[in-house]
Design an enzyme around this catalytic site. Structure first.
Site, PDB file in Angstrom:
ATOM      1  CB  SER A 197      43.949 -12.276 -74.726  1.00  0.00           C
ATOM      2  OG  SER A 197      43.508 -13.568 -75.079  1.00  0.00           O
ATOM      3  CE  LYS A 198      49.761 -12.551 -70.008  1.00  0.00           C
ATOM      4  NZ  LYS A 198      49.194 -12.039 -68.781  1.00  0.00           N
ATOM      5  NE  ARG A 199      41.086 -16.180 -75.069  1.00  0.00           N
ATOM      6  CZ  ARG A 199      40.633 -15.947 -76.279  1.00  0.00           C
ATOM      7  NH1 ARG A 199      40.530 -16.910 -77.160  1.00  0.00           N
ATOM      8  NH2 ARG A 199      40.278 -14.732 -76.632  1.00  0.00           N
TER       9      ARG A 199
END
Ligand code: GLU
Length: 485
Positions: A259-261
């Site tokens: 994910s964007k994390r």
């Protein structure tokens, strides 16, 4: 048509929902389908699954197509190019989904369900509270003709639900995971058509894959649990299902879904950050275990040759941004200049380079910088060396240092003037002469030149930079630095 054996031409499809940018994980699915179609000399279909009206948008649709093209994924049939099995956008196929679902209702294989969202949610909570698996409890399956007539008279909105047959075994052989078996009892009656008239994912996929003659469904293994539902629908329709290959999803280094994390996830973002499509493709195929990602870089046709659906590894694919960066650097160094230039062009336009230098000079600068770049955006500092005279003054140390530096620069400027052309050879002899005359050599000598000419302590070799700057510019920069000292 829809009878997959080795003689039937293969038809694969990539079916994104235009509800977001193209995620790197979906790009991998697209890539596997593309490679499979190319390897088997079959057809690749692009189908847009846009039935989620609230979340789908034309902007995402454009971005997805753009990202796929950039990666070199070439579909034969799709919303933008048409084809014999169109339309290729699900919102344009709603009528078929409704008519075919009504036909199942006629046969008693589906029924109208009048339960409201709220009531379903309450019952779901009650199931969970009792420790039961949540799922439709079959309330409208058992309505009496009178109850049904009453709902109809009151015009209560309804969904169409599939009547899941009891105690049926659903088995399939997955090209990656092997034999998989489910019992139909673990599946509750599911929706075919929603109350707003739109088809559910499982229904639209089966109607479309079947109508489009899809022979192979290659998708992420988060869809494995949908496959038995889809197989039951094929049975109800009396049609032969395609073959399935469910590949593992991409996870971050911490083992969680990417994910964007974890950093960039959208293909368009990797593109903006200066990654090359060749590097992304090579890395994604490497993640599938098809080619060793630290092995030799492969051309697209070599990747097609190496591709084998059943060779995709079953293990999770762990995405390491650092490794991709390293591979990108390798492609920057090894791609033919024309290809590299093509991918750099949009950046060069942005940096105002196109008007400043002719293409020959731009390519000379690229060649000069490619050993020092991991991302296309790293070429910015390299071009800046040539675009602007450095502010060299601040780069020189204390007073004593300054005198020595001044001496080096003055003498080197003289040696340059005496040299006919400041090509690589010319520079080497000018430097040798200046070292002798100034009695300075080694690190101090070269660092002084580097600071004066580039304003930086690191960067491409001076033997590469100086011939591109040319005699006039080198002397002018040396004088400029001397004025600032
Ligand atoms: N639209 C679905 C998705 O993006 C496609 C799944 C499938 O390939 O069947 O996940």
């Amino acid at each position: 048509m829809n009878n997959p054996d080795n003689k039937t031409p293969t038809r694969a499809r990539f079916a994104p929902s235009p509800t977001g940018s193209l995620h790197i994980g979906n790009a991998r699915t697209a890539l596997f389908n593309d490679l499979f179609a190319k390897k088997t000399r079959g057809t690749l279909i692009l189908r847009l699954e846009d039935t989620d009206l609230e979340r789908s948008s034309a902007a995402f649709e454009r971005e997805i197509l753009e990202s796929l093209k950039w990666l070199g994924i070439a579909w034969n049939e799709g919303p933008d190019r048409g084809g014999p099995a169109g339309p290729y956008r699900q919102t344009e196929r709603e009528k078929t989904y409704r008519e075919m679902a009504e036909a199942l209702v006629e046969k008693g294989m589906a029924y109208r369900c009048y339960c409201t969202e709220e009531s379903l949610e309450e019952r779901r909570k009650a199931q969970l509270a009792k420790g039961l698996p949540p799922g439709y409890d079959g309330r409208c399956r058992h309505l009496s003709p009178e109850e049904r007539a009453d709902f109809e008279r009151r015009g209560v909105p309804f969904t169409l639900r599939f009547r899941v047959p009891a105690e049926e075994s659903v088995a399939f052989t997955d090209a990656i995971h092997g034999d998989i078996r489910f019992m139909s009892d673990s599946i509750t009656d599911f929706i075919l058509i929603r109350s707003n008239g739109m088809a559910s994912y499982n229904w639209a996929v089966v109607v479309d894959d079947s109508a489009m003659g899809v022979t192979h469904v290659i998708r992420g293994d988060d869809h494995i649990s949908n496959t038995p539902k889809q197989l039951l629908l094929y049975r109800a329709l009396g049609r032969t299902p395609p073959r399935y290959a469910h590949h593992p999803l991409i996870l971050g280094l911490d083992g969680k879904r990417l994910s964007k994390r974890h950093g960039a996830t959208a293909v368009s973002q990797f593109r903006r950050e200066g990654y090359l499509p060749q590097a992304i493709v090579f890395y994604l195929v490497g993640l599938g275990g098809i080619v060793p990602s630290d092995g030799p870089l492969l051309r697209p046709e070599e990747i097609v040759k190496a591709f084998d659906l059943s060779g995709i590894s079953k293990g999770a694919a762990i995405f390491d941004h650092k490794k991709l960066l390293w591979i990108n650097g390798r492609f920057i160094r090894e791609l033919p200049m024309a290809t590299l230039y093509h991918h750099l062009s949009p950046f060069l336009k942005n940096w105002g380079v196109m008007n400043a230098f002719d293409q020959e000079k731009q390519e000379a600068i690229i060649a000069c910088g490619r050993d020092n770049a991991q991302l296309l955006t790293d070429f910015k500092v390299i071009f800046d060396i040539f675009l602007t005279k450095p502010d060299a003054g601040s780069a020189f140390a204390g007073e004593g240092e300054k005198d020595i530096s001044r001496g080096i620069l003055e003498i080197f400027a003289e040696s340059c003037q005496e040299t006919e052309t400041l090509d690589e050879q010319g520079y080497i002899s000018a430097a040798k002469a200046a070292m002798k005359r100034s009695n300075q050599r080694g690190k101090r000598f070269f660092m002084t030149l580097r600071r004066a000419l580039t304003g930086m302590e690191h960067g491409p070799e001076l033997t590469n930079i100086i011939p591109i700057l040319g005699k006039e510019e080198v002397v002018s920069r040396l004088n400029h630095a001397l004025e600032q000292l």
